[in-house]
Scaffold this active site. Sequence first.
Site, PDB file in Angstrom:
ATOM      1  N   ASP A  12       1.343 104.860 -26.662  1.00 33.16           N
ATOM      2  CA  ASP A  12       1.591 104.784 -25.053  1.00 33.16           C
ATOM      3  C   ASP A  12       3.383 105.094 -25.219  1.00 33.16           C
ATOM      4  OD1 ASP A  12       1.768 104.334 -22.287  1.00 33.16           O
ATOM      5  OD2 ASP A  12       2.783 102.109 -22.932  1.00 33.16           O
ATOM      6  N   TYR A  44       7.095 107.698 -19.494  1.00 35.22           N
ATOM      7  CA  TYR A  44       6.306 109.099 -19.434  1.00 35.22           C
ATOM      8  C   TYR A  44       6.062 109.404 -17.872  1.00 35.22           C
ATOM      9  CZ  TYR A  44       5.092 109.923 -24.156  1.00 35.22           C
ATOM     10  OH  TYR A  44       5.071 110.007 -25.571  1.00 35.22           O
ATOM     11  N   GLY A  45       6.103 108.476 -17.130  1.00 37.97           N
ATOM     12  CA  GLY A  45       5.799 108.720 -15.459  1.00 37.97           C
ATOM     13  C   GLY A  45       6.378 109.606 -14.796  1.00 37.97           C
ATOM     14  N   CYS A  75      -2.196 105.307 -22.088  1.00 36.67           N
ATOM     15  CA  CYS A  75      -1.158 105.504 -21.178  1.00 36.67           C
ATOM     16  C   CYS A  75      -1.851 106.518 -20.129  1.00 36.67           C
ATOM     17  CB  CYS A  75      -0.098 106.453 -21.558  1.00 36.67           C
ATOM     18  SG  CYS A  75       1.257 107.058 -20.547  1.00 36.67           S
ATOM     19  N   ASN A  76      -1.801 106.088 -18.899  1.00 35.86           N
ATOM     20  CA  ASN A  76      -2.407 106.787 -17.860  1.00 35.86           C
ATOM     21  C   ASN A  76      -1.447 108.183 -17.484  1.00 35.86           C
ATOM     22  OD1 ASN A  76      -4.538 105.559 -15.899  1.00 35.86           O
ATOM     23  ND2 ASN A  76      -3.217 104.006 -16.923  1.00 35.86           N
ATOM     24  N   SER A  77      -0.308 108.235 -17.746  1.00 33.35           N
ATOM     25  CA  SER A  77       0.561 109.466 -17.539  1.00 33.35           C
ATOM     26  C   SER A  77       0.247 110.575 -18.750  1.00 33.35           C
ATOM     27  CB  SER A  77       1.945 109.066 -17.486  1.00 33.35           C
ATOM     28  OG  SER A  77       2.348 108.479 -16.698  1.00 33.35           O
ATOM     29  N   GLU A 156       8.988  96.948 -18.636  1.00 33.05           N
ATOM     30  CA  GLU A 156       9.712  97.134 -19.980  1.00 33.05           C
ATOM     31  C   GLU A 156      10.844  96.360 -20.125  1.00 33.05           C
ATOM     32  OE1 GLU A 156       9.075  99.183 -22.532  1.00 33.05           O
ATOM     33  OE2 GLU A 156       7.142 100.178 -21.942  1.00 33.05           O
ATOM     34  N   CYS A 188      -1.883 102.017 -14.705  1.00 38.78           N
ATOM     35  CA  CYS A 188      -0.916 102.222 -15.536  1.00 38.78           C
ATOM     36  C   CYS A 188      -0.998 100.987 -16.571  1.00 38.78           C
ATOM     37  CB  CYS A 188       0.422 102.142 -14.936  1.00 38.78           C
ATOM     38  SG  CYS A 188       1.900 101.974 -16.222  1.00 38.78           S
ATOM     39  N   THR A 189      -0.907 101.212 -17.709  1.00 39.04           N
ATOM     40  CA  THR A 189      -1.391 100.089 -18.735  1.00 39.04           C
ATOM     41  C   THR A 189      -0.355  98.998 -18.887  1.00 39.04           C
ATOM     42  OG1 THR A 189      -0.483 101.498 -20.432  1.00 39.04           O
ATOM     43  CG2 THR A 189      -2.658 101.591 -20.305  1.00 39.04           C
ATOM     44  N   HIS A 190       0.899  99.224 -18.005  1.00 39.75           N
ATOM     45  CA  HIS A 190       1.695  98.035 -18.048  1.00 39.75           C
ATOM     46  C   HIS A 190       1.379  97.215 -17.046  1.00 39.75           C
ATOM     47  CE1 HIS A 190       4.493 100.952 -19.805  1.00 39.75           C
ATOM     48  NE2 HIS A 190       5.429 100.224 -19.884  1.00 39.75           N
TER      49      HIS A 190
END
Length: 269
Positions: A12, A44-45, A75-77, A156, A188-190
């Site tokens: 990610d 990354y978004g 990571c979705n992005s 983050e 989003c994995t966050h």
Amino acid sequence: MLDSSAPIGIFDSGIGGMTVASAVTGLLPQENTIYFGDTAHLPYGDKSTAAIQAYSIKICNMLLQQNCKLILIACNSASAAAYELVREYVGSKAKVLNVIDPVVDYVKEHYEGKTIGLIGTKQTVLSNVYKKKVDALDRNIHLKSLATPLLAPMIEEGFFDNNISESVIANYLSDPALSGIEALILGCTHYPLIKSQIRKFYGETVETLDTSEIVARSLKAWLEQHYLINEKGEGKRQFYVSDYTLSFEQSTKIFFGRQIQLEHYPLWE
């Protein structure tokens, strides 16, 4: 022939993928895992597709050198921008999974004829990857999407479960773009880190889909289907970052409950 005792590689842009890594190790404690956080390039978004693809290939090279049997793009992005390219690049050396397809499969099984929401980064939402895949299901599922670019950097920096995050979350979820939804995909994995606050905002009216748990179950099913479950004792955990940050090291304790040894692996040297 892939080796069942070989590690699972998970990557990610930062700590977000740790939600998936934690879910995977919780479900499969005997598996060896290697986590790579591309902290030099997060988030990354808001990066271009070409940039995300370049980062992803570099990371996959490193994970292939570690003989990973499976690489999970946590990571979705990156799943939206680079999955097809990475899968082609890796070829038969390892299996490549993304975090989008298992969620779409889950939606297919549980939300026929429903209206559901999606929040994610600009890259994920603007790529329309979820909408295309959900529409292709032909299950009369109406998807409403909203880019929420402040959430990943906020998380983050450690801003979750406090008044600041609550205010930002409420501001986004009140957007008319998400009106009338019956479930919300955390795209989003966050975002599982703010799951409790999202649930608090909606109460019992909207189901929150924790994608990390859905993805972990899908990964386990794939390993079982291909007889690649590691049967050799307790798994070993390794963690790499492209740029060392104190906040990343501190955040890892949230997921694994202990001090973690981070190894610095600069991608471009």
